[in-house]
Design a protein around this motif. Structure first.
Motif: not given
Length: 577
Positions: A453-468, A440-447
């Motif tokens: 079905r696995r519980p998960k812990q997440y790391r996140s990155l938030r990005t915003t770009v304001a164009v003015t 199955s895929s974890d979103g980036r690769f397959y194994s």
């Protein structure tokens, strides 16, 4: 309506337009004669070369009018097309036994046969007989076969309309109606589902106009009219058409408005639309100027001569255009279906794009919008073709905005949050003693980990770009938060200009702005950019979907990098100077 006037209706002709097409076609014919026996030519290339010969042969103003030296090459091309046609009426063009690819050739061949038949010269009887046999054999295949892409439906239907006009068969009309019953894949803001300038200009619009005329479905003209109106907002001052939102191969290519020539002419004449007349005349003027100047674009410019066949078939297209009305060049225009905004202030334009398909279909594939460019800017001849952002965050690749939000009269916000899991042990009920789990895929690769079905812990990155939009240009405010990672901003300027204030890096075309402001100049036009954000070198990470296939997302041009480390807030100033 003009579309349905008989060809013999008397009208004043635009002799300058006819003269341009004649000159272009006359320039094409020597090249056709030199290359028509090339074994590398596809069926579509052979059919188009035949059309070019036929145009010059039947056109009374051409230096090649009834030129007997064209007869044998035309016969050769016709025989080659017949010999390579399968018994089922199709050809192989990359795709095997392909009805849609065959339809492209059949449209050309129907037009060529009709022109030769109307001209009625004994010298072309053999070619006409062969072409008629080819067309008759292809008709049933087009009336029963399938397609691959949205535009194929309209190309096949247009080809059937042409075949049915020459050699009527109710099966052809029925199949056209069957495809049309699916509805035209058009959006309220004027684009088609593929969002492609290439396919709108060269396939969908011409096909819909052909079906409207030959199959008596005038309601289809409204879709073309709406697309041409939308194209006015995608038009650059030099005649290029913005393609950043495309789902097809032109999403990273430069396209020119010249391929819309007869469409703008037709709708200008039909509606009395002076804006469309302005665009058509602009294409003609730039084409004539480019032809006189020669240069690397001469081949593409010369291909405009292909329109001569359409004009010989339908002289109404050469009518004198209505009085020109200036096309708007001061606007902020949104395309909701594409999550695209276009801003124009005279010779200065910008595109803000947040509509890639990556958030709904997170793969890289043909037919998807995956271009990570989210901003483009130009002033005169100085062109910033691409602004991209790449954090080094678990190999997830470039920032691709999840939509576009308008925040003011000329300001927009792009944004996305990327979450990458660490996978915890499977709950007991899903464990297997033999260690065999679903691939199955974890979103980036397959194994073989049964990730779903696995519980998960997440790391996140938030990005915003304001164009003015600001006086003389734009500010891009970058905010990255949630994780501590390096990032690079890539500015790709079009080749042909000169960079100042930057440091050259290891690879040709790569530069870095360490501090202060940089400038990119083409003649008297310049874009000033900055400030630099430090000397740390951070590579652009295209993401695992590209690196696993040895793919590349390096754009062509002069690439300037600005780097930093999240969490960060950075403002990029872009100014016309």
């Amino acid at each position: 309506m003009l579309l349905f006037l008989p060809a013999e209706v008397s009208m004043v002709r635009d002799e300058a337009f006819l003269g341009l097409l004649t000159k272009l076609n006359e320039a094409q014919i020597p090249a056709v004669l030199e290359t028509c026996r090339s074994p590398a030519d596809s069926v579509r290339a052979s059919a188009r070369k035949a059309r070019r010969l036929v145009s010059g042969y039947v056109w009374e103003q051409s230096a090649h009018h009834h030129d007997e030296t064209l007869i044998e090459p035309l016969e050769f091309l016709a025989e080659r097309l017949a010999a390579s046609q399968h018994d089922d009426g199709t050809w192989d063009l990359g795709n095997l036994h392909s009805p849609p690819d065959s339809a492209f050739a059949i449209q050309d061949l129907c037009l060529s046969w009709a022109l030769l038949d109307g001209d009625g010269q004994p010298a072309t009887v053999r070619s006409r007989d062969v072409l008629e046999r080819v067309i008759r054999q292809a008709g049933p295949a087009l009336a029963t076969g399938g397609v691959h892409t949205p535009n194929h439906r309209w190309e096949v239907s247009a080809a059937l309309a042409r075949v049915n006009q020459l050699f009527p068969d109710q099966r052809y009309a029925d199949r056209i109606d069957e495809w049309l019953a699916e509805g035209i894949d058009a959006t309220p803001d004027g684009s088609y589902s593929e969002r492609s300038s290439t396919y709108a200009s060269e396939v969908t619009n011409p096909s819909l106009l052909t079906i409207a005329r030959l199959h008596r479905r005038p309601e289809l003209i409204a879709f073309v009219r709406r697309n041409l109106d939308a194209t006015l907002y995608l038009l650059e001052p030099n005649g290029e058409v913005d393609t950043i939102a495309s789902r097809r191969q032109d999403q990273t290519r430069i396209r020119d408005i010249r391929w819309y020539l007869t469409q703008f002419r037709e709708l200008a004449l039909l509606d009395g639309d002076g804006r469309f007349a302005t665009v058509a005349k602009g294409i003609e003027t730039r084409t004539a100027d480019s032809l006189d100047a020669g240069g690397p674009d001469a081949g593409a410019v010369g291909a405009v001569g292909d329109f001569l066949a359409e004009v010989v078939e339908r002289p109404q297209l050469a009518g004198v255009l209505p009085v020109a009305v200036p096309v708007r060049d001061d606007f902020v225009h949104e395309f909701p279906s594409q999550q695209l905004a276009r801003i124009r202030r005279g010779s200065r334009t910008a595109s803000v794009f947040g509509g890639t398909d990556f958030h709904d279909v997170p793969v890289i594939a043909s037919g998807l919008s995956t271009n990570p460019t989210f901003f483009k800017f130009r002033t005169g001849a100085a062109v910033l073709d691409s602004v991209r952002l790449s954090p080094q965050f678990f190999g997830t690749g470039h920032f691709r905005s999840n939509g576009l939000r308008r925040t003011g009269p000329a300001s927009f916000e792009l944004g996305d949050e990327v979450r990458v899991p660490y996978h915890l042990p499977l709950p007991q009920q899903y464990r297997s003693d033999d260690g065999g789990y679903a691939l199955s895929s974890d979103g980036r690769f397959y194994s073989s980990m049964d990730f779903g079905r696995r519980p998960k812990q997440y790391r996140s990155l938030r990005t915003t770009v304001a164009v003015t939009e600001v006086a003389g240009g734009f500010d891009l405010d970058f905010e990255l938060s949630g994780s501590d990672v390096p990032f690079a901003i890539e500015l790709c300027f079009r080749a042909g200009g000169v960079l100042g204030g930057v440091d050259a890096l290891d690879a040709d075309g790569n530069y870095q702005l360490v501090g202060g402001a940089g400038v990119y100049s083409v003649g008297e036009d310049s874009i000033e950019f900055g400030p630099g954000n430090g000397a740390t070198r951070v590579a652009m990470d295209p993401g695992e979907q590209y690196t696993q296939l040895n793919g590349s997302l390096v754009p062509d041009g002069l690439r300037v990098y600005l780097t930093g480390r999240a969490p960060a807030y950075y403002t990029l100033n872009l100014r016309a100077s």
